[in-house]
Design a protein around this motif. Structure first.
Motif, mmCIF file in Angstrom:
data_model
loop_
_atom_site.group_PDB
_atom_site.id
_atom_site.type_symbol
_atom_site.label_atom_id
_atom_site.label_comp_id
_atom_site.label_asym_id
_atom_site.label_seq_id
_atom_site.Cartn_x
_atom_site.Cartn_y
_atom_site.Cartn_z
ATOM 1 N N GLY A 200 0.829 -1.195 0.000
ATOM 2 C CA GLY A 200 0.000 0.000 0.000
ATOM 3 C C GLY A 200 0.863 1.244 0.000
ATOM 4 N N PHE A 201 0.268 2.355 -0.438
ATOM 5 C CA PHE A 201 0.967 3.638 -0.344
ATOM 6 C C PHE A 201 -0.051 4.738 -0.127
ATOM 7 C CE2 PHE A 201 0.486 3.076 -5.000
ATOM 8 C CZ PHE A 201 -0.113 4.269 -5.373
ATOM 9 N N GLY A 202 0.461 5.864 0.410
ATOM 10 C CA GLY A 202 -0.443 6.971 0.702
ATOM 11 C C GLY A 202 0.314 8.165 1.232
ATOM 12 N N TYR A 224 -8.766 0.124 1.193
ATOM 13 C CA TYR A 224 -7.547 0.804 1.618
ATOM 14 C C TYR A 224 -7.538 2.283 1.244
ATOM 15 C CZ TYR A 224 -2.589 1.506 2.593
ATOM 16 O OH TYR A 224 -1.392 1.970 3.099
ATOM 17 N N SER A 225 -8.166 2.636 0.123
ATOM 18 C CA SER A 225 -8.148 4.033 -0.316
ATOM 19 C C SER A 225 -8.946 4.942 0.629
ATOM 20 C CB SER A 225 -8.713 4.154 -1.738
ATOM 21 O OG SER A 225 -10.046 3.678 -1.780
ATOM 22 N N ASP A 226 -9.787 4.351 1.483
ATOM 23 C CA ASP A 226 -10.559 5.145 2.452
ATOM 24 C C ASP A 226 -10.012 5.007 3.867
ATOM 25 O OD1 ASP A 226 -12.401 5.972 0.475
ATOM 26 O OD2 ASP A 226 -13.484 4.073 0.670
ATOM 27 N N TRP A 227 -8.845 4.349 3.995
ATOM 28 C CA TRP A 227 -8.287 4.047 5.312
ATOM 29 C C TRP A 227 -7.382 5.168 5.800
ATOM 30 C CZ3 TRP A 227 -3.056 3.540 6.371
ATOM 31 C CH2 TRP A 227 -2.711 3.024 7.631
ATOM 32 N N THR A 228 -7.565 5.564 7.069
ATOM 33 C CA THR A 228 -6.719 6.569 7.708
ATOM 34 C C THR A 228 -6.479 6.152 9.145
ATOM 35 O OG1 THR A 228 -7.585 8.370 6.325
ATOM 36 C CG2 THR A 228 -6.489 8.993 8.369
ATOM 37 N N THR A 229 -5.248 6.293 9.605
ATOM 38 C CA THR A 229 -4.945 5.956 10.991
ATOM 39 C C THR A 229 -3.858 6.872 11.525
ATOM 40 O OG1 THR A 229 -4.462 4.115 12.500
ATOM 41 C CG2 THR A 229 -3.107 4.284 10.528
ATOM 42 N N GLU A 230 -3.846 7.018 12.843
ATOM 43 C CA GLU A 230 -2.805 7.793 13.493
ATOM 44 C C GLU A 230 -1.749 6.840 14.030
ATOM 45 O OE1 GLU A 230 -3.543 11.506 15.965
ATOM 46 O OE2 GLU A 230 -2.873 10.113 17.531
ATOM 47 N N VAL A 231 -0.489 7.119 13.710
ATOM 48 C CA VAL A 231 0.626 6.264 14.096
ATOM 49 C C VAL A 231 1.592 7.072 14.952
ATOM 50 C CG1 VAL A 231 2.442 4.730 13.258
ATOM 51 C CG2 VAL A 231 0.362 5.037 11.909
#
Length: 259
Positions: A200-202, A224-231
């Motif tokens: 994946g990439f973003g 995956y194109s709608d996925w967002t997370t805080e790391v």
């Protein structure tokens, strides 16, 4: 004559040293110009005298003497991901792949002609060979620089250890590239004894306190194109980094070493 000869030798040594320094400076400058994330605009392929233009969602990141690219290859029905060393040598980009979607690589080197443009660069390949025996006369890729800022975590990283409470996922490996406000990941593992691979990439946006917002653009995971997370990121030292995030209600911690 001895004095003249000695002076001539010194002059030649100084000239060669100066020429070497000039070339090194040019290479260093080119390296800085190329650092960043790029999105493919189009690729023009000439094969058997026929020219076709293809469009696909593909990213390539150059940073700190490394490269990584990734896309979903419709012609093979599989991912196409690779990463390794990238060095300017007399105006030619020399790429040495270290890993791809099938595993580690060694002994490979490719000379790539890169022509800077206002939007990014054109990448020209001649005589590219495929595993099925096909040979392309030329392949010209048009790349546009993606917006984004460099971060303290930029570089090509290899997963060393992974801590999670999921016993069904084993033999987990990951290569991760960060640069130009974007990221690429390549993973492989065994899930219930069955081998799986994902990529994946973003975008990669740094917040305060080591927090980073990663948003997926293209990937092999569903949605995956709608996925967002805080790391949460932390640099242990110059060559070691750790990240942690919540997944499925569990905390996942991953430790990396710089490649």
């Amino acid at each position: 004559m001895k004095i003249y000869f000695a002076a001539l030798v010194i002059a030649l040594v100084v000239a060669c040293s100066s020429d070497h320094q000039t070339k090194q400076l040019e290479n260093d400058q080119m390296q800085k110009i190329s650092d960043g994330a790029y999105l493919l605009s189009q690729v023009t392929i000439t094969e058997n005298g026929e020219t076709t233009v293809q469009l696909r969602d593909q990213i390539k990141i150059y940073t700190q003497g490394k490269f990584m690219f990734a896309f979903d290859n419709e012609s093979t029905g599989d991912m196409d991901v690779g990463a390794g060393n990238a060095t300017w040598v007399n105006g030619i980009m020399v790429e040495e792949p270290l890993v791809n979607h099938d595993g580690p690589l060694s002994g490979l080197s490719f000379d790539i002609t890169i022509e800077p443009t206002e939007a990014g660069f054109d990448q020209v390949l001649h005589g590219m060979k495929y595993d099925d025996g096909r040979v392309l006369e030329t392949m010209v890729e048009v790349w546009n620089r993606a917006s984004g800022e460099p971060s303290p975590y930029d570089g090509l990283w290899k997963l060393e250890t992974r801590h999670t409470d999921n016993p069904e996922l084993t033999n987990f490996t990951e290569t991760k590239m960060i640069g130009g406000g974007h990221f690429i990941i390549l993973q492989s593992a065994l899930f219930k004894g069955e081998k799986i691979r994902n990529f994946g990439f973003g975008t990669f946006v740094v917040k305060s306190g080591g927090r980073v917002l990663e948003s997926g653009m293209v990937g092999s995971w569903e949605g995956y194109s709608d996925w967002t997370t805080e790391v949460k990121f932390e640099m242990i030292d110059e060559n070691h980094m750790t990240q942690s995030f919540s997944f499925g209600g569990q905390l996942v911690t991953q430790n990396y070493v710089r490649m």
